[in-house]
Design an enzyme around this catalytic site. Structure first.
Site, PDB file in Angstrom:
ATOM      1  N   LYS A 187      58.447  -6.519  32.530  1.00  0.00           N
ATOM      2  CA  LYS A 187      58.048  -6.877  33.895  1.00  0.00           C
ATOM      3  C   LYS A 187      58.160  -8.402  34.040  1.00  0.00           C
ATOM      4  O   LYS A 187      57.507  -9.136  33.287  1.00  0.00           O
ATOM      5  CB  LYS A 187      56.604  -6.414  34.115  1.00  0.00           C
ATOM      6  CG  LYS A 187      56.109  -6.556  35.532  1.00  0.00           C
ATOM      7  CD  LYS A 187      54.751  -5.890  35.696  1.00  0.00           C
ATOM      8  CE  LYS A 187      54.128  -6.214  37.028  1.00  0.00           C
ATOM      9  NZ  LYS A 187      52.750  -5.725  37.130  1.00  0.00           N
TER      10      LYS A 187
ATOM     11  N   ASP B 254      52.784   3.124  45.987  1.00  0.00           N
ATOM     12  CA  ASP B 254      53.759   2.742  44.950  1.00  0.00           C
ATOM     13  C   ASP B 254      53.057   2.265  43.674  1.00  0.00           C
ATOM     14  O   ASP B 254      53.710   2.022  42.668  1.00  0.00           O
ATOM     15  CB  ASP B 254      54.734   1.681  45.455  1.00  0.00           C
ATOM     16  CG  ASP B 254      54.034   0.494  46.076  1.00  0.00           C
ATOM     17  OD1 ASP B 254      53.319   0.692  47.068  1.00  0.00           O
ATOM     18  OD2 ASP B 254      54.181  -0.632  45.564  1.00  0.00           O
TER      19      ASP B 254
ATOM     20  N   ARG C  19      61.350  -6.509  39.968  1.00  0.00           N
ATOM     21  CA  ARG C  19      61.256  -7.514  38.902  1.00  0.00           C
ATOM     22  C   ARG C  19      60.933  -6.850  37.569  1.00  0.00           C
ATOM     23  O   ARG C  19      60.268  -7.436  36.720  1.00  0.00           O
ATOM     24  CB  ARG C  19      60.181  -8.520  39.250  1.00  0.00           C
ATOM     25  CG  ARG C  19      58.857  -7.868  39.547  1.00  0.00           C
ATOM     26  CD  ARG C  19      57.767  -8.834  39.391  1.00  0.00           C
ATOM     27  NE  ARG C  19      56.543  -8.298  39.960  1.00  0.00           N
ATOM     28  CZ  ARG C  19      55.410  -8.913  39.876  1.00  0.00           C
ATOM     29  NH1 ARG C  19      55.326 -10.044  39.250  1.00  0.00           N
ATOM     30  NH2 ARG C  19      54.336  -8.380  40.402  1.00  0.00           N
TER      31      ARG C  19
ATOM     32  N   ASP D  42      49.583  -1.371  37.488  1.00  0.00           N
ATOM     33  CA  ASP D  42      49.695  -2.635  38.233  1.00  0.00           C
ATOM     34  C   ASP D  42      48.353  -3.340  38.380  1.00  0.00           C
ATOM     35  O   ASP D  42      47.546  -3.012  39.255  1.00  0.00           O
ATOM     36  CB  ASP D  42      50.333  -2.426  39.610  1.00  0.00           C
ATOM     37  CG  ASP D  42      51.829  -2.665  39.536  1.00  0.00           C
ATOM     38  OD1 ASP D  42      52.356  -2.752  38.408  1.00  0.00           O
ATOM     39  OD2 ASP D  42      52.476  -2.774  40.585  1.00  0.00           O
TER      40      ASP D  42
ATOM     41  N   GLY E  47      62.468 -11.884  41.106  1.00  0.00           N
ATOM     42  CA  GLY E  47      62.539 -10.979  39.956  1.00  0.00           C
ATOM     43  C   GLY E  47      61.700 -11.434  38.775  1.00  0.00           C
ATOM     44  O   GLY E  47      61.737 -10.832  37.709  1.00  0.00           O
TER      45      GLY E  47
ATOM     46  N   ARG F 212      55.393  -3.564  29.152  1.00  0.00           N
ATOM     47  CA  ARG F 212      54.388  -2.581  29.540  1.00  0.00           C
ATOM     48  C   ARG F 212      54.791  -1.208  29.019  1.00  0.00           C
ATOM     49  O   ARG F 212      55.962  -0.827  29.081  1.00  0.00           O
ATOM     50  CB  ARG F 212      54.316  -2.583  31.061  1.00  0.00           C
ATOM     51  CG  ARG F 212      53.428  -1.541  31.654  1.00  0.00           C
ATOM     52  CD  ARG F 212      53.030  -1.924  33.048  1.00  0.00           C
ATOM     53  NE  ARG F 212      54.058  -1.667  34.049  1.00  0.00           N
ATOM     54  CZ  ARG F 212      53.901  -1.943  35.343  1.00  0.00           C
ATOM     55  NH1 ARG F 212      52.798  -2.500  35.774  1.00  0.00           N
ATOM     56  NH2 ARG F 212      54.853  -1.685  36.206  1.00  0.00           N
TER      57      ARG F 212
END
Ligand code: AMP
Ligand code: MG
Length: 481
Positions: free
Chosen positions: A103, A242, A84, A252, A116, A166
């Site tokens: 994002k 990840d 996404r 994140d 997404g 971001r």
């Protein structure tokens, strides 16, 4: 915005070309002028909405979604990737290159079952938290813009949609290495490692063993990062490989949270059922993630497998020892003591034990300890309602502090530059999101301002000093994906 893209020079399996999917009626909720200025971005209001909603793509952008795998809660997931998110491109200056990524910008070939998209709540959360971390001097990706899409996304309920822009040193993760290592694609793996070295640690090229040095650097930066998290009471919440960067930036902001009351076992994330990513586990999880990276690089470290193993193990062992000491140093600094001394470490540990037993607020306790040096702090003592061990501890602490420091008034001022007054607490963030869902963004925008100066008292922002009342407490956080 002058965009380039070095990632598209990599082999085709590294990414997929994809355009953001346009949205119905975007509006700009926040734009980070300070960050834009450092990146030399000058855009009209119309361009900001067009580009950061994905409705138009800058002419010099080659948008792509990046491919990666990852260990999620310890289990290997063969195929992840930007499901996404879209990398618009990179902005370069002489010193630095950063990624600019949307994002929540629509589906990609890595979306699997997902839409997404992102709800607006998580976008506002990431904006506030990442900017607060930046101003707390903790390595982090940053927020350039928050957009409300004017569309709804289906989660547990329908929620307004949002897109975050971001900015990151890069989006390379341990999971990117795992993608190629797990497929035994050693040629691509080497290309990736060289790309990472060039991007983040170019001086490594002077070293004999590039890949061992790469492991060392990632370990070093992650050690700095995790130690800083621990010192401010930050729980990342999803330290999957990840979400674990090669640059050493926090990446994140999903179900993350700052501690209110101190407990090393504290978990907020609704999906972390076994407490894998509990507050106190973060240093060991970082070591676990680094071991995964070591596994990916091992074949390049030395042709002799035993030798390679030995060298990588040494890096990992050092990581644990150094991180432990780094945390002790940072924590002792918070109480005005030198962390190298064993007796100071004991003083710190007994404070933490008393805090745990009293369910003392992490931020309020450390911040108000400084006042105990120049009088009596009710705010500090109020955090110890259950037992009076704190009196004995204070005497012991003051004795050591006086031995190591001259002027108590001066030390008290110094401690206030180390222990923040304002941290983005969950209950406040949730309030800002609830209001935003009623189209009132004043609290969200105010919070951006509050966390720009986390150490300086400002009468207007008194409510942000407080821990949540019993009925305001947020017990669980969600990925919001
Ligand atoms: P995260 O929890 O944000 O780290 O995401 C983990 C993985 O799930 C990544 O591969 C994301 O791209 C993917 N993902 C998360 N949310 C969505 C979504 N709404 N649609 C598609 N993919 C998603
Ligand atoms: Mg992620």
């Amino acid at each position: 915005m002058k965009l380039s893209n070095s990632y598209i020079g990599l082999p085709e399996e590294f990414f997929d070309s994809v355009y953001p999917t346009p949205v119905k009626s975007p509006s700009l909720i926040a734009f980070n002028d300070d960050l834009a200025a450092t990146l030399k971005i000058t855009l009209s209001d119309e361009e900001k909405i067009d580009f950061f909603s994905g409705n138009k793509v800058p002419s010099d952008s080659t948008p792509i979604a990046l491919n990666y795998s990852g260990h999620q809660f310890g289990n290997f997931v063969h195929q992840l990737g930007d499901g996404r998110a879209v990398l618009l491109g990179e902005i370069r200056d002489k010193k630095n290159t950063v990624d600019v990524q949307l994002k929540g910008s629509g589906p990609t070939m890595y979306s699997r079952q997902g839409d997404g998209r992102s709800a607006l709540g998580p976008v506002l959360r990431e904006y506030l938290l990442s900017e607060a971390m930046y101003h707390l001097d903790i390595p982090t990706t940053r927020a350039l813009a928050a957009i409300s899409t004017g569309e709804y996304v289906a989660r547990d309920e329908f929620e307004p949609g949002g897109i975050l822009t971001r900015v990151a040193q890069s989006h390379l993760r341990v999971g990117t290495f795992e993608y190629f290592a797990s497929r035994q694609q050693y040629e691509e793996l080497k290309i990736l490692a060289d790309f990472a070295i060039q991007r983040h640690y170019p001086d490594i090229r002077e070293f004999d063993n590039h890949y061992l040095e790469l492991l060392k650097r990632v370990a070093q930066n992650q050690s700095l990062l995790v130690s800083k998290w621990m010192s401010v009471g930050f729980i990342h919440g999803v330290m999957n490989t990840d979400n674990f960067t090669i640059s050493g930036e926090t990446l994140d902001y999903g179900p993350c949270a700052f501690l209110d009351e101190y407990h090393p076992g504290k978990v907020f994330s609704s999906i972390d059922l076994q407490g894998r990513y509990a507050f106190g586990n973060q240093p060991s999880i970082a070591a676990w993630n680094l071991a995964s990276l070591a596994g990916c690089l091992i074949a390049f470290i030395d042709k002799d497998a035993d030798k390679a193993n030995e060298m990588a193990t040494e890096v990992l062992d050092n990581f644990s020892i150094e991180t432990n000491q780094r945390i002790l140093n940072l924590m002792c600094k918070k109480i005005g003591l030198d962390g190298e001394s064993k007796s100071n470490q004991d003083i710190l540990k007994s404070l933490l034990k008393i805090m745990m037993d009293n369910e003392s607020d992490y931020t309020i306790t450390f911040r108000n300890l400084s006042n105990q040096l120049v009088g009596e702090s009710k705010k500090f003592l109020d955090e110890f309602k259950k037992d009076n061990h704190i009196e004995g501890w204070l005497n012991r602490w003051k004795e050591s502090v006086k031995k190591e420091n001259g002027d108590m008034k001066q030390l008290s001022l110094e401690l206030n530059k180390i222990n923040p007054l304002y941290i983005p607490r969950n209950h406040q963030i949730q309030k800002a999101i609830d209001l935003a869902y009623e189209n009132d963004f004043t609290k969200f925008l105010e919070m951006i301002e509050v966390f720009k100066n986390p150490f300086n008292e400002d009468q207007r922002y008194a409510e942000y000093e407080n821990s949540p009342l019993e009925d305001q407490k947020i017990l669980k956080t969600f990925c919001g994906t």
